[in-house]
Design a protein around this motif. Sequence first.
Motif, PDB file in Angstrom:
ATOM      1  N   VAL A 105     -59.065  25.497 -69.086  1.00  0.00           N
ATOM      2  CA  VAL A 105     -58.706  25.036 -70.333  1.00  0.00           C
ATOM      3  C   VAL A 105     -57.523  24.148 -70.526  1.00  0.00           C
ATOM      4  CG1 VAL A 105     -57.331  27.074 -71.229  1.00  0.00           C
ATOM      5  CG2 VAL A 105     -58.750  25.301 -73.001  1.00  0.00           C
ATOM      6  N   GLU A 106     -56.707  24.481 -69.494  1.00  0.00           N
ATOM      7  CA  GLU A 106     -55.354  23.709 -69.242  1.00  0.00           C
ATOM      8  C   GLU A 106     -55.391  22.266 -68.939  1.00  0.00           C
ATOM      9  OE1 GLU A 106     -52.000  25.715 -67.479  1.00  0.00           O
ATOM     10  OE2 GLU A 106     -52.753  27.721 -67.727  1.00  0.00           O
ATOM     11  N   ILE A 107     -56.563  21.910 -68.180  1.00  0.00           N
ATOM     12  CA  ILE A 107     -57.099  20.730 -67.701  1.00  0.00           C
ATOM     13  C   ILE A 107     -58.154  20.158 -68.118  1.00  0.00           C
ATOM     14  CG2 ILE A 107     -55.639  20.731 -65.553  1.00  0.00           C
ATOM     15  CD1 ILE A 107     -58.256  21.485 -64.105  1.00  0.00           C
ATOM     16  N   LYS A 108     -58.647  20.674 -69.367  1.00  0.00           N
ATOM     17  CA  LYS A 108     -59.893  20.332 -69.876  1.00  0.00           C
ATOM     18  C   LYS A 108     -60.378  18.886 -70.229  1.00  0.00           C
ATOM     19  CE  LYS A 108     -62.597  21.255 -74.049  1.00  0.00           C
ATOM     20  NZ  LYS A 108     -62.803  22.063 -75.270  1.00  0.00           N
ATOM     21  N   GLY A 109     -61.210  18.241 -69.644  1.00  0.00           N
ATOM     22  CA  GLY A 109     -61.484  16.859 -69.227  1.00  0.00           C
ATOM     23  C   GLY A 109     -61.470  16.378 -68.140  1.00  0.00           C
ATOM     24  N   ALA A 110     -60.969  17.129 -67.077  1.00  0.00           N
ATOM     25  CA  ALA A 110     -61.154  17.009 -65.475  1.00  0.00           C
ATOM     26  C   ALA A 110     -62.611  17.372 -65.227  1.00  0.00           C
ATOM     27  CB  ALA A 110     -60.177  17.953 -64.858  1.00  0.00           C
ATOM     28  N   PRO A 111     -63.093  16.580 -64.251  1.00  0.00           N
ATOM     29  CA  PRO A 111     -64.433  16.669 -63.763  1.00  0.00           C
ATOM     30  C   PRO A 111     -64.909  17.998 -63.592  1.00  0.00           C
ATOM     31  CG  PRO A 111     -63.213  14.970 -62.548  1.00  0.00           C
ATOM     32  CD  PRO A 111     -62.014  15.469 -63.220  1.00  0.00           C
TER      33      PRO A 111
END
Length: 245
Positions: A105-111
Motif C-alpha cells: 500500500v505504501e507504493i500503491k500505483g507501482a506495477p
Amino acid sequence: MEYNACINGYDIQAHYSEQNIEEIFIPLLKRLTKMQQEKGRRILVMLAAPPGAGKSTLLDFLEHLSKTTEGVKAIQTIGMDGFHHYQDYLLSHDTVRDGRTIKLVEIKGAPITFDLEALEERIRLVASGDNCDWPTYDRNLHNPVENAIQVTADIVLLEGNYLLLDEDGWRNLSDYADYTIFISADEDLLRSRLVERKAKNTPLEQAKEFVEKSDMRNAIEVLHGSKKADLNLRINSDGEYENLI
C-alpha cells in the motif's frame, strides 16, 4: 475549449486548445475511424502516459469529441486502474524497496500493485471483439468497482501508465493493440500536478512526501521504460500537446 468531467470520483476542469483539437485530436479520431472501417472489426487503441499527465481526462474528452464531430465514429474509453489489487491485499502483502520491507500500500500505483494476469485476460477479451464487463477505480473508495462498464464499441481506447512498459509481463500487452499512443511530459510538471492532486485529500507535506517516494518513481519508470508508440505526444506547462514526429 473548457471541459468539465468527473474522473475517478473527482470533478475535473480541463482546457483543450482549438489548435490541438483541429490538428491532433480530430485527425486521430479520423485515423481510428478509417482503421476500424478497413479492418471491419473492433480495434483496440492503447494510450500510455506517466501519472499526472492527464490521460484519463484526455480520453474522456476524446470520447465526448467523437460523439460530437461529424465524420468520425464514436469511441469508448476504459482505463487499467480498475485492476489495482484491493486495499486489503495491499495492506497484507509486502515487497522490498531500497533494502526495506514495506507494505504494498505504501507504493500503491507501482506495477507490482496491479493484478496483471486479470488485466491481460480482460484485454484479450476486448481485443477479440467480445462484449465484456470492465472494472473502474474510485479514488474515494480506494478500491476497484467491478463490472462498472460494458465494453461494446467498435473502437475502444484503453489508457494506463504501464501499457507500453518494456518489462517482463508488461511488454506483451501492446501486442493486443491495433494502435498505440504515448504522452510524455517534463518531470517537474508531473510532480506539481501530482502534489496538487494528492493534496486534495492529504496534508500538503504528506502529499509531497508520498509523491516523491511513490508517484514520481512510477512516473520516471514510465517516461524512461516505455516502448515507442505509433503516436508520440508531449504535454507542456500550458497544457498544450505537441506531436513528436
